[in-house]
Design a protein around this motif. Structure first.
Motif, PDB file in Angstrom:
ATOM      1  N   GLY A 180       0.813  -1.210   0.000  1.00 54.62           N
ATOM      2  CA  GLY A 180       0.000   0.000   0.000  1.00 54.62           C
ATOM      3  C   GLY A 180       0.845   1.258   0.000  1.00 54.62           C
ATOM      4  O   GLY A 180       2.051   1.229   0.277  1.00 54.62           O
ATOM      5  N   VAL A 186      -3.006   0.642  -3.889  1.00 48.72           N
ATOM      6  CA  VAL A 186      -2.402  -0.668  -3.668  1.00 48.72           C
ATOM      7  C   VAL A 186      -1.772  -1.128  -4.977  1.00 48.72           C
ATOM      8  O   VAL A 186      -2.446  -1.179  -6.010  1.00 48.72           O
ATOM      9  CB  VAL A 186      -3.443  -1.691  -3.184  1.00 48.72           C
ATOM     10  CG1 VAL A 186      -2.832  -3.087  -3.133  1.00 48.72           C
ATOM     11  CG2 VAL A 186      -3.983  -1.304  -1.817  1.00 48.72           C
ATOM     12  N   VAL A 201      -8.001   2.490  -3.652  1.00 51.87           N
ATOM     13  CA  VAL A 201      -8.936   1.827  -2.750  1.00 51.87           C
ATOM     14  C   VAL A 201     -10.225   2.613  -2.603  1.00 51.87           C
ATOM     15  O   VAL A 201     -11.326   2.048  -2.647  1.00 51.87           O
ATOM     16  CB  VAL A 201      -8.271   1.601  -1.374  1.00 51.87           C
ATOM     17  CG1 VAL A 201      -9.269   1.012  -0.391  1.00 51.87           C
ATOM     18  CG2 VAL A 201      -7.061   0.687  -1.522  1.00 51.87           C
ATOM     19  N   VAL A 208      -3.090   3.882   2.767  1.00 52.84           N
ATOM     20  CA  VAL A 208      -3.103   2.450   3.046  1.00 52.84           C
ATOM     21  C   VAL A 208      -1.891   2.103   3.911  1.00 52.84           C
ATOM     22  O   VAL A 208      -0.788   1.855   3.415  1.00 52.84           O
ATOM     23  CB  VAL A 208      -3.114   1.619   1.753  1.00 52.84           C
ATOM     24  CG1 VAL A 208      -3.120   0.126   2.091  1.00 52.84           C
ATOM     25  CG2 VAL A 208      -4.323   1.971   0.903  1.00 52.84           C
ATOM     26  N   VAL A 211      -1.981  -3.736   4.336  1.00 47.26           N
ATOM     27  CA  VAL A 211      -2.761  -4.517   3.382  1.00 47.26           C
ATOM     28  C   VAL A 211      -2.523  -5.982   3.701  1.00 47.26           C
ATOM     29  O   VAL A 211      -1.408  -6.382   4.052  1.00 47.26           O
ATOM     30  CB  VAL A 211      -2.368  -4.170   1.928  1.00 47.26           C
ATOM     31  CG1 VAL A 211      -0.895  -4.423   1.676  1.00 47.26           C
ATOM     32  CG2 VAL A 211      -3.230  -4.924   0.926  1.00 47.26           C
ATOM     33  N   ALA A 221      -7.545  -3.563   2.869  1.00 47.34           N
ATOM     34  CA  ALA A 221      -6.662  -2.410   2.943  1.00 47.34           C
ATOM     35  C   ALA A 221      -7.108  -1.561   4.120  1.00 47.34           C
ATOM     36  O   ALA A 221      -8.306  -1.310   4.287  1.00 47.34           O
ATOM     37  CB  ALA A 221      -6.715  -1.601   1.648  1.00 47.34           C
TER      38      ALA A 221
END
Length: 316
Positions: A180, A186, A201, A208, A211, A221
């Motif tokens: 992330g 991601v 996301v 993030v 993850v 996430a």
């Protein structure tokens, strides 16, 4: 965990099998005092052997360790202000000595975030963007030779100068790895780091921090809430192409979380002195149950599962 210094905290866990585990540490009394301590067990936790990765560098920290057995492991070393060049270090004698692998050419301006090995030959090392794209290296000979993954078709391009990755902020299922970024994205590779795709996301997840995937399709996430006391989660059922919100608030504790491989379960742990212990969900994050009395349980800093029966949580 074998440490001779008080308040060593566990910030990364590498599980090889039910008996063999390596873990990286940080200084819980002063998080600005960066250290390279680690510990390992080869008998399921009955006894632990602690050590220090000797790098010859001053002021560096340990991002994570990735091991394949009780003898061989790789460590990702970083400097918090990039004053000296970190990189990837390898041991083949159980952590007694470590050697830098110089062809993973992280320089002074680089920030290495993580290393992962699938076996004794195939591995990937990931760092923050340099030249406006994430610094990713792959190896097929145990790290003797690393090659930087090209930014073909902007596959590793950063959004802007404020986007970077997190130390130890990754997950692996089979040959697929995800990590992330600070901009709510991601990145995913299905061929051990050679080619990459990226998803945003959304769903209120703009950063993030963590993850974690249970299989090739189901994953989560997470973004810290204010004060890092809990996580907001989004989930995917298609390997990270699309995401939907699943959990908001204190149910998902803010120390760490881990999807349990091969199941619908996810476990979270709390590292704050007032919000600690563990919670779990067996329905992909929709409902949560306390696993222990959070008013008396110790702080839990990190959590990792090998499968549905073997998992570890790290504390101070």
């Amino acid at each position: 965990s074998g440490f001779g210094t008080a308040s060593r905290g566990i910030n990364s866990i590498s599980i090889i099998d039910a008996n063999t585990v390596w873990a990286g540490a940080y200084d819980g009394t002063n998080t600005s005092n960066y250290i390279t301590d680690f510990t390992k067990t080869i008998n399921g936790g009955t006894s632990w052997t602690a050590g220090t990765i000797t790098t010859g560098l001053s002021g560096v920290g340990l991002a994570n360790i990735s091991a394949i057995n009780g003898d061989t492991a790789w460590a990702c070393i970083f400097h918090p202000t990039q004053a000296v060049a970190g990189g990837i270090y390898k041991t083949t004698n159980g952590g007694g000595s470590w050697t830098k692998q110089t062809t993973a050419a992280f320089v002074v301006s680089s920030f290495p975030d993580l290393v992962y090995f699938w076996d004794r030959n195939n591995g990937v090392a990931i760092g923050d963007p340099t030249s406006n794209y994430f610094e990713v290296y792959t190896t097929s000979d145990g790290g003797t030779t690393w090659a930087r993954t090209a930014n073909t078709n902007n596959q590793l391009s950063s959004i802007n100068a404020a986007e970077y990755a997190y130390t130890n902020g990754y997950t692996v299922i089979g040959g697929t790895i995800w990590f992330g970024t600070t901009k709510g994205r991601v990145l995913k590779s299905t061929d051990k780091g050679l080619t990459w795709t990226v998803s945003t996301v959304g769903n209120g997840i703009t950063d993030v921090n963590r993850v974690s995937f249970a299989d090739a399709n189901i994953g989560y996430a997470g973004m810290h809430n204010t004060g890092n006391l809990s996580y907001n989660l989004a989930f995917t059922t298609d390997g990270g192409q699309n995401w939907a919100p699943v959990a908001v608030g204190t149910n998902v504790m803010g120390g760490d979380f881990c999807a349990v491989p091969g199941t619908n379960a996810i476990v979270s742990v709390g590292s704050d002195a007032t919000i600690n212990g563990s919670t779990w969900s067996n329905d992909m994050g929709y409902s949560w149950t306390a696993m222990e009395d959070t008013t008396i349980s110790p702080q839990r800093l990190s959590v990792k599962f090998l499968d549905a029966t073997t998992g570890w949580a790290g504390g101070f």
